[in-house]
Write an enzyme that holds these catalytic residues in place. Structure first.
Site, mmCIF file in Angstrom:
data_model
loop_
_atom_site.group_PDB
_atom_site.id
_atom_site.type_symbol
_atom_site.label_atom_id
_atom_site.label_comp_id
_atom_site.label_asym_id
_atom_site.label_seq_id
_atom_site.Cartn_x
_atom_site.Cartn_y
_atom_site.Cartn_z
ATOM 1 N N HIS A 1 -3.002 10.384 -7.034
ATOM 2 C CA HIS A 1 -3.469 9.724 -8.174
ATOM 3 C C HIS A 1 -2.133 9.423 -9.056
ATOM 4 C CE1 HIS A 1 -7.528 11.309 -7.143
ATOM 5 N NE2 HIS A 1 -7.357 9.868 -7.035
ATOM 6 N N ILE B 1 -0.330 7.436 -14.023
ATOM 7 C CA ILE B 1 -0.953 8.341 -13.577
ATOM 8 C C ILE B 1 -2.372 7.877 -13.518
ATOM 9 C CG2 ILE B 1 -2.275 10.657 -14.099
ATOM 10 C CD1 ILE B 1 0.573 11.273 -15.852
ATOM 11 N N CYS B 2 -3.198 7.830 -12.515
ATOM 12 C CA CYS B 2 -4.668 7.356 -12.441
ATOM 13 C C CYS B 2 -5.451 8.369 -12.906
ATOM 14 C CB CYS B 2 -4.840 7.005 -11.017
ATOM 15 S SG CYS B 2 -6.238 5.996 -11.058
ATOM 16 N N LEU B 3 -5.980 8.372 -14.090
ATOM 17 C CA LEU B 3 -6.957 9.586 -14.681
ATOM 18 C C LEU B 3 -7.730 8.964 -15.680
ATOM 19 C CD1 LEU B 3 -6.957 12.750 -14.319
ATOM 20 C CD2 LEU B 3 -5.518 12.923 -16.171
ATOM 21 N N CYS C 1 -8.118 5.366 -7.289
ATOM 22 C CA CYS C 1 -8.374 4.375 -8.118
ATOM 23 C C CYS C 1 -7.701 3.189 -7.376
ATOM 24 C CB CYS C 1 -7.721 4.528 -9.433
ATOM 25 S SG CYS C 1 -5.702 5.258 -9.099
#
Ligand SMILES: [Zn+2]
Ligand SMILES: [Zn+2]
Lengths: 129, 176
Positions: A86, A93-95, A129
């Site tokens: 992620h 950052i994929c959050l 994502c």
């Protein structure tokens, strides 16, 4: 000093509590943040017992004047970007809490804790994502 | 008051005495979950979370299509929050009617004028006055709080109709 805007007031409060009671392995660059409340640098240590044990990472937090109604922009910076499903190699950052699931009740501290727990897990527990 | 908060600000060891820690926790209980200050014009959601009304209002405006509690993500809306009135708050004005909705503040004096007119009219034309005042007590009092809602507008509309009916009744009494 001129009167602080609501977003600056809140950032100032967050900075104070993060410097006083930082989560384990997390340190904020207090001098830099208090000079410019809209740009923070946070140092994060790889959690012992994980893939990232002994590593040091640097996070950058950028805030708009609509914070906390707008989410902060959080990226890994510097030459050590964690290798993780992620985290993009450019530090992105994929959050979900940094975009759609952001809420003004979240804070720099809760974002740091989410990133720490994200780094504790590998792919599978988080939606890709 | 000022003395205690000053003392707290100057002595802030990480592991302070138990009393100080407790005081701090009590204070934080009354902090808005958005601005982290002591909540002003405080409202509480159905899920029990405390906010300043201006802070919560701004959040509801930020995502009008998905209005959720910032803390627990439960559904939340303007009509489903409860204003809190402390002892020091003598005016007890619903924060939701303050400046965020200017048209409500201008509508309010019109309403109280209508109310006053009914009262004085009650002496002049007794049977009709009783009718209008029972209508007021039975219907508009319990729902006086959610001003600015559709129901409030409707009540105001009805009260205006009654005002006009009453005026026509007086004219009829005078000219008949
Ligand atoms: Zn607030
Ligand atoms: Zn809630």
């Amino acid at each position: 000093m001129a009167a602080m805007s609501p977003s600056e007031r809140r950032l100032q409060k967050e900075l104070m509590s993060l410097m006083k009671e930082p989560p384990p392995g997390v340190t904020v660059d207090g001098d830099q943040a208090s000079q410019n409340l809209t740009l923070w640098t946070v140092h994060m240590e790889g959690v012992p017992g994980t893939l990232y044990e002994g590593e040091k990472f640097v996070l950058q937090f950028k805030f708009t004047n609509k914070y906390p109604f707008d989410s902060p922009e959080v990226t890994f910076i510097g030459n050590n970007i964690p290798v993780h499903p992620h985290v993009y190699s450019n530090g992105h950052i994929c959050l979900s809490i940094l975009t759609d699931d952001w809420s003004p009740a979240l804070s720099v501290q809760s974002v740091c804790l989410s990133i720490v727990s994200m780094l504790k897990t590998t792919a599978g527990q988080f939606v890709l994502c | 008051m000022a003395e205690t908060s000053e003392a707290k600000a100057s002595t802030s060891p990480p592991g302070g005495d138990a009393g100080g820690e407790e005081d701090k926790r009590d204070e934080r209980m009354l902090e808005c979950n958005i601005c982290l200050d002591t909540a002003r014009d405080a409202v509480v959601s159905m899920c029990g979370h405390l906010f300043c009304w201006p802070c919560l209002h701004q959040w509801l405006e930020t995502r009008p299509s998905r209005q959720v509690c910032p803390v627990c993500k439960a559904a939340i809306s303007r009509d489903k929050v409860i204003p809190l009135y402390g002892r020091g708050n003598t005016k007890q004005e619903d924060p939701r009617n303050k400046r965020t909705e200017p048209e409500n503040t201008s509508a309010f004096p019109g309403f109280s004028f209508g109310d006053g007119f009914h009262m004085s009219f009650g002496i002049g034309a007794f049977p009709f006055g009783v009718f209008t005042s029972t209508f007021n007590f039975g219907d508009s009092r319990p729902s006086a709080a959610p001003r600015g809602t559709a129901q409030y507008d409707e009540e105001q509309f009805l009260s205006k109709i009654f005002l006009w009916v009453a005026i026509l009744f007086v004219l009829w009494l005078v000219f008949a």
